[in-house]
Design an enzyme around this catalytic site. Sequence first.
Site, mmCIF file in Angstrom:
data_model
loop_
_atom_site.group_PDB
_atom_site.id
_atom_site.type_symbol
_atom_site.label_atom_id
_atom_site.label_comp_id
_atom_site.label_asym_id
_atom_site.label_seq_id
_atom_site.Cartn_x
_atom_site.Cartn_y
_atom_site.Cartn_z
ATOM 1 N N TRP A 1 44.914 37.391 42.755
ATOM 2 C CA TRP A 1 44.838 38.602 42.192
ATOM 3 C C TRP A 1 43.959 39.519 42.298
ATOM 4 C CZ3 TRP A 1 49.697 39.290 40.911
ATOM 5 C CH2 TRP A 1 50.375 38.444 40.227
ATOM 6 N N GLU B 1 41.012 42.559 33.886
ATOM 7 C CA GLU B 1 39.536 42.859 33.333
ATOM 8 C C GLU B 1 39.504 42.344 31.793
ATOM 9 O OE1 GLU B 1 37.190 44.562 34.911
ATOM 10 O OE2 GLU B 1 38.341 45.197 36.509
ATOM 11 N N ASP C 1 44.471 40.025 24.339
ATOM 12 C CA ASP C 1 44.103 38.737 23.462
ATOM 13 C C ASP C 1 42.590 38.369 23.462
ATOM 14 O OD1 ASP C 1 46.574 38.796 22.343
ATOM 15 O OD2 ASP C 1 47.249 36.970 23.749
HETATM 16 C C1 LIG Z 1 47.373 43.788 39.553
HETATM 17 C C2 LIG Z 1 46.207 43.026 39.206
HETATM 18 C C3 LIG Z 1 44.884 43.356 39.599
HETATM 19 C C4 LIG Z 1 43.746 42.422 39.530
HETATM 20 N N1 LIG Z 1 42.589 42.652 40.325
HETATM 21 C C5 LIG Z 1 41.636 41.603 39.991
HETATM 22 C C6 LIG Z 1 40.602 41.829 40.949
HETATM 23 O O1 LIG Z 1 40.387 42.849 41.718
HETATM 24 N N2 LIG Z 1 39.551 40.691 40.916
HETATM 25 C C7 LIG Z 1 39.532 39.695 39.888
HETATM 26 O O2 LIG Z 1 38.645 38.780 40.198
HETATM 27 N N3 LIG Z 1 40.749 39.639 39.186
HETATM 28 C C8 LIG Z 1 41.733 40.639 39.152
HETATM 29 N N4 LIG Z 1 42.928 40.414 38.650
HETATM 30 C C9 LIG Z 1 43.286 39.190 37.569
HETATM 31 C C10 LIG Z 1 43.013 39.520 36.296
HETATM 32 O O3 LIG Z 1 41.626 39.635 35.707
HETATM 33 C C11 LIG Z 1 43.614 38.234 35.441
HETATM 34 O O4 LIG Z 1 44.950 38.307 35.685
HETATM 35 C C12 LIG Z 1 43.216 38.199 33.923
HETATM 36 O O5 LIG Z 1 41.907 37.996 33.581
HETATM 37 C C13 LIG Z 1 44.151 36.919 33.130
HETATM 38 O O6 LIG Z 1 44.082 35.717 33.759
HETATM 39 P P1 LIG Z 1 45.340 35.158 34.328
HETATM 40 O O7 LIG Z 1 46.431 36.138 34.585
HETATM 41 O O8 LIG Z 1 44.834 33.897 34.978
HETATM 42 O O9 LIG Z 1 45.895 34.715 32.744
HETATM 43 P P2 LIG Z 1 45.631 33.531 31.938
HETATM 44 O O10 LIG Z 1 43.907 33.335 31.807
HETATM 45 O O11 LIG Z 1 46.251 32.249 32.351
HETATM 46 O O12 LIG Z 1 46.146 33.755 30.310
HETATM 47 C C14 LIG Z 1 47.589 33.841 29.872
HETATM 48 C C15 LIG Z 1 47.601 34.168 28.653
HETATM 49 O O13 LIG Z 1 46.845 33.241 27.890
HETATM 50 C C16 LIG Z 1 46.036 34.017 27.039
HETATM 51 N N5 LIG Z 1 44.973 33.280 26.759
HETATM 52 C C17 LIG Z 1 44.161 32.467 27.793
HETATM 53 N N6 LIG Z 1 43.109 31.879 27.098
HETATM 54 C C18 LIG Z 1 43.419 32.275 25.816
HETATM 55 C C19 LIG Z 1 42.360 31.824 24.581
HETATM 56 N N7 LIG Z 1 41.258 31.036 24.861
HETATM 57 N N8 LIG Z 1 42.650 32.189 23.419
HETATM 58 C C20 LIG Z 1 44.132 32.923 23.243
HETATM 59 N N9 LIG Z 1 44.855 33.268 24.273
HETATM 60 C C21 LIG Z 1 44.217 32.776 25.491
HETATM 61 C C22 LIG Z 1 46.082 35.267 27.555
HETATM 62 O O14 LIG Z 1 45.267 36.308 26.640
HETATM 63 C C23 LIG Z 1 46.900 35.541 28.233
HETATM 64 O O15 LIG Z 1 47.990 36.278 27.374
HETATM 65 C C24 LIG Z 1 44.059 41.466 38.463
HETATM 66 C C25 LIG Z 1 45.272 41.225 38.111
HETATM 67 C C26 LIG Z 1 46.271 42.035 38.271
HETATM 68 C C27 LIG Z 1 47.694 41.785 37.614
#
Ligand SMILES: Cc1cc2nc3c(=O)[nH]c(=O)nc-3n(C[C@H](O)[C@H](O)[C@H](O)COP(=O)(O)OP(=O)(O)OC[C@H]3O[C@@H](n4cnc5c(N)ncnc54)[C@H](O)[C@@H]3O)c2cc1C
Length: 393
Positions: A170, A372, A376
Amino acid sequence: MAIQDQFASPDYYLLDELLTSEHLLIRKTIRDFVKKEISPIIEEVCQSCIFPKNLIPKLGELGCFGPFIPNKYGGAELDQISYGLIMQELERGDSGIRSTASVQSSLVMFPIFNYGTNEQKTKYLHKLSTGEMMGCFGLTEPNHGSNPGGMESRFIDKGDYFLLNGSKLWISNSPFADIAVVWAKNENNRIQGLIVETNMDGVSTPETHNKWSLRGSVTGEIIFDNVKVPKNNLLIGKDGLGAPLGCLDSARYGIAWGAIGAAMDCYDTALRYSKERNQFGKPIASFQLQQKKLAEMITDITKAQFLTWRLGVLKNENKATSAQISMAKRNNVDMALRIARESRQVLGAMGITGEYPIMRHMMNLESVITYEGTHDIHLLITGHDITGISAFK
Ligand SMILES: Cc1cc2nc3c(=O)[nH]c(=O)nc-3n(C[C@H](O)[C@H](O)[C@H](O)COP(=O)(O)OP(=O)(O)OC[C@H]3O[C@@H](n4cnc5c(N)ncnc54)[C@H](O)[C@@H]3O)c2cc1C
């Protein structure tokens, strides 16, 4: 299909009176650029999912890359409110274009400027400010999104170089980036930043396809397979999770402003449409239910404008906390997404078409509310800040 951009900015509480003439000039410059260069092409860009690379040198020329970086290193040396206004106007055009400028500014130039050596600053910052060189930021991994501290990417000291292995997922701009600021653990399990040139042996950056959101921004992976990173590419100024989180503070601040831009565009479109569209012999703007939607939108935009302007003042004074930035990012993106959904309804069936920007903003904001730091997680950061108790780790 070239669309005429009739955007007029709402300023219900005369917030412009709190901006300097320089702020107003910067905003006008970027707003004019968006109307001329982004609005006419953005629908086609997003439908085709082809990033308009020809915008990169223009964004550089306008100072959209690293506006807060000193002139000495190619930046425009502007204050934080100016940076915010640039992000607001770019996102009024499209969140994907704003994302490109955010990543370059806050996630690539910021760490090189704040944590890099003089040699690294001289080598990279000028080229990044013009767009001659593009960067990306590798923090998220396949198994570690909200919990980046669990990252598995590692580098080990091989004497002459660091050997880097792992993968990032991502990552905005990775498929066309020249360099990546990569966060990985050293042999002492400490997170450090490395500047990885994407043409180094063992680096690959496949694109992530089939997105329904941020189609005007390229997203990809970065895979490191025994990459030999020169030792002088280590960012030595700061280590630990606080180093990437410092960059995220800067980027989240820009997103807080950017989301207002998307919200203003949706509101402005819905307001104009509601006055032009007649049903039952009257403009739909004359019906109470539609007025309720519009009145709530302008109220929410106005509140967000003040929250964010104040955050900018605090940031200029180096007093803004990470938790305050979290609150603004969360509030404003949520506000913008709600306004996008309500605006779309005001347009009825026309709201789902590319003739109007609302559906595109809505789809984009589904990424912005997740990246970012998710909606939540930012709530839990506020909870932690006010109670002193972490509910997420
Ligand atoms: C289009 C796009 C561009 C991006 N660009 C970048 C980039 O340039 N560089 C980079 O490093 N990343 C990038 N990202 C990644 C982005 O920062 C992550 O998707 C984000 O941090 C969430 O991580 P995840 O998708 O793995 O979700 P997860 O961490 O798996 O979370 C899934 C769900 O669980 C919830 N959750 C997780 N932990 C907890 C907790 N402790 N308590 C309660 N709820 C919780 C979250 O709120 C979410 O609703 C990008 C993402 C997208 C979609």
